[in-house]
Design an enzyme around this catalytic site. Structure first.
Site: not given
Ligand code: SAM
Ligand code: SF4
Ligand code: DTB
Length: 340
Positions: A47, A54, A91, A124, A184, A256
């Site tokens: 990404c 992330c 989802c 979702c 959501c 959730r």
């Molecule tokens: N890329 C899209 C976005 O950023 O909206 C969707 C995927 S992103 C991984 C979805 C959500 O997962 C993030 O907004 C965050 O709230 C949660 N998330 C991601 N990495 C995480 C982590 N290491 N621990 C807890 N929640 C996490």
């Molecule tokens: Fe990309 Fe992860 Fe940020 Fe979603 S949360 S925009 S997957 S870097």
């Protein structure tokens, strides 16, 4: 709800807080049910964004390898397996900044959504930024809910992400709402924020009009190689307090209990359910990180006398309150308008 009210609610003695949350929960959700949602990462890693928590950001060296978008047949196999295991919401997440109409990848996602929406589960997706047209097409393809988290307070957001802004997130949410999808939207605890930041995030969420259909509360799963990989685990009591306050502030939303359950005892999870959580991610994997085993979750729900909620795939988006302005509103959040 405004910040001073949330502060007062959150800072009550623990038992007063969970008792108040329980009363709100029983009034709105008397069924002793928990929604089971299965996640699938349909496009993993690589990404462009720099979200500091992330595993999937291309900016950090983590154990996650970039993969291409999954084929629809593979996705259908996983969706069928999730349904067979008792999941009622499927989802699908993609590690993208966003999607654009007319691109091959977006058309492929629309095909996937059309297929999955035939299965009778709630559908979702979480694909990053959306414009009006993308949101409309996703709705028409059969998406029930769009997941797009605000993650933390507007003030703390720039400390966690620099490649897009908090207002960008709000614009996407508005586009999803305008297209008639349920939203959501929630956040993560453990990003180095204060309790004040958590409550300011909740202030924003509770002022959405229409309100979010579901609010995921994630506890940071620290990922080695990311800037926040060394952060401490969120303590259970502040997680339970946050869930209780969310239940009180947004009574009709599903709350959730999301990422981070592998670090919670069954007793702590039981308190989360008592305090108002009525949805979980179910299945051995989240997007890239671990989740409790499905059979352990079913055993826990059984132990607590909770049952799985039935799906409502035709679920309409929550009605807006006509006496309050629509929020988020593009002009308001962007200052000068987003040009959409
Ligand atoms: N890329 C899209 C976005 O950023 O909206 C969707 C995927 S992103 C991984 C979805 C959500 O997962 C993030 O907004 C965050 O709230 C949660 N998330 C991601 N990495 C995480 C982590 N290491 N621990 C807890 N929640 C996490
Ligand atoms: Fe990309 Fe992860 Fe940020 Fe979603 S949360 S925009 S997957 S870097
Ligand atoms: C949400 O709020 N949590 C889910 C879902 N929405 C997409 C994702 C959790 C991701 C946890 C880290 C990982 O699996 O990489």
């Amino acid at each position: 709800m405004n910040y001073p009210d949330l502060h007062r609610i959150y800072n009550q003695p623990f038992f007063n807080l969970i008792k108040q949350a329980r009363a709100v929960h029983e009034e709105h959700w008397p069924e002793n049910e928990v929604q089971l949602c299965t996640l699938l990462s349909i496009k993993t890693g690589g990404c462009s964004e720099d979200c500091g928590y992330c595993a999937q950001s291309a900016r950090y060296t983590t154990e996650v390898k970039a993969e291409k978008l999954m084929e629809r047949e593979q996705v259908m196999e996983r969706a069928l397996a999730a349904r067979a295991n008792g999941s009622t919401r499927f989802c699908m997440g993609a590690a993208w900044k966003g999607v654009r109409s007319g691109t091959q990848k977006f058309n492929q996602v629309l095909d996937i959504v059309r297929d999955v929406s035939t299965l009778g589960m709630e559908v979702c997706v979480t694909l990053g930024e959306l414009g009006e047209s993308e949101a409309q097409q996703l709705k028409e393809a059969g998406v029930t809910a769009y997941n797009h988290n605000i993650d933390t307070s507007p003030e703390h957001y720039p400390n966690v992400v620099s490649t897009h802004t908090f207002d960008d997130r709000l614009k996407t949410i508005r586009h999803a709402q305008d297209a008639g999808m349920s939203v959501c939207c929630g956040g993560i605890l453990g990003l180095g924020e204060t309790i004040e930041d958590r409550l300011k995030m909740l202030e924003v969420l509770s002022n959405f009009n229409p309100h979010p259909e579901s609010v995921p509360i994630n506890a940071l799963m620290p990922i080695q190689g990311t800037p926040l990989g060394g952060n401490e685990q969120v303590d259970s009591f502040s997680l339970i307090r946050m869930i209780a306050t969310t239940r009180i502030a947004i009574p009709r939303a599903k709350v959730r209990l999301s990422a981070g359950r592998t670090n919670l005892s069954q007793e702590a999870q039981a308190l989360c359910f008592f305090a108002g959580a009525n949805s979980i991610f179910y299945g051995d994997k989240l997007l890239t990180a671990a989740n409790p085993r499905a059979n352990e979750d079913l055993a826990l729900l059984d132990q607590l006398g909770l049952s799985a909620q039935r799906p409502d795939p035709s679920m309409a988006a929550p009605d807006a309150d006509q006496n309050r302005p629509a929020y988020p509103e593009c002009e308001v959040v962007a200052g000068a308008g987003c040009g959409c």
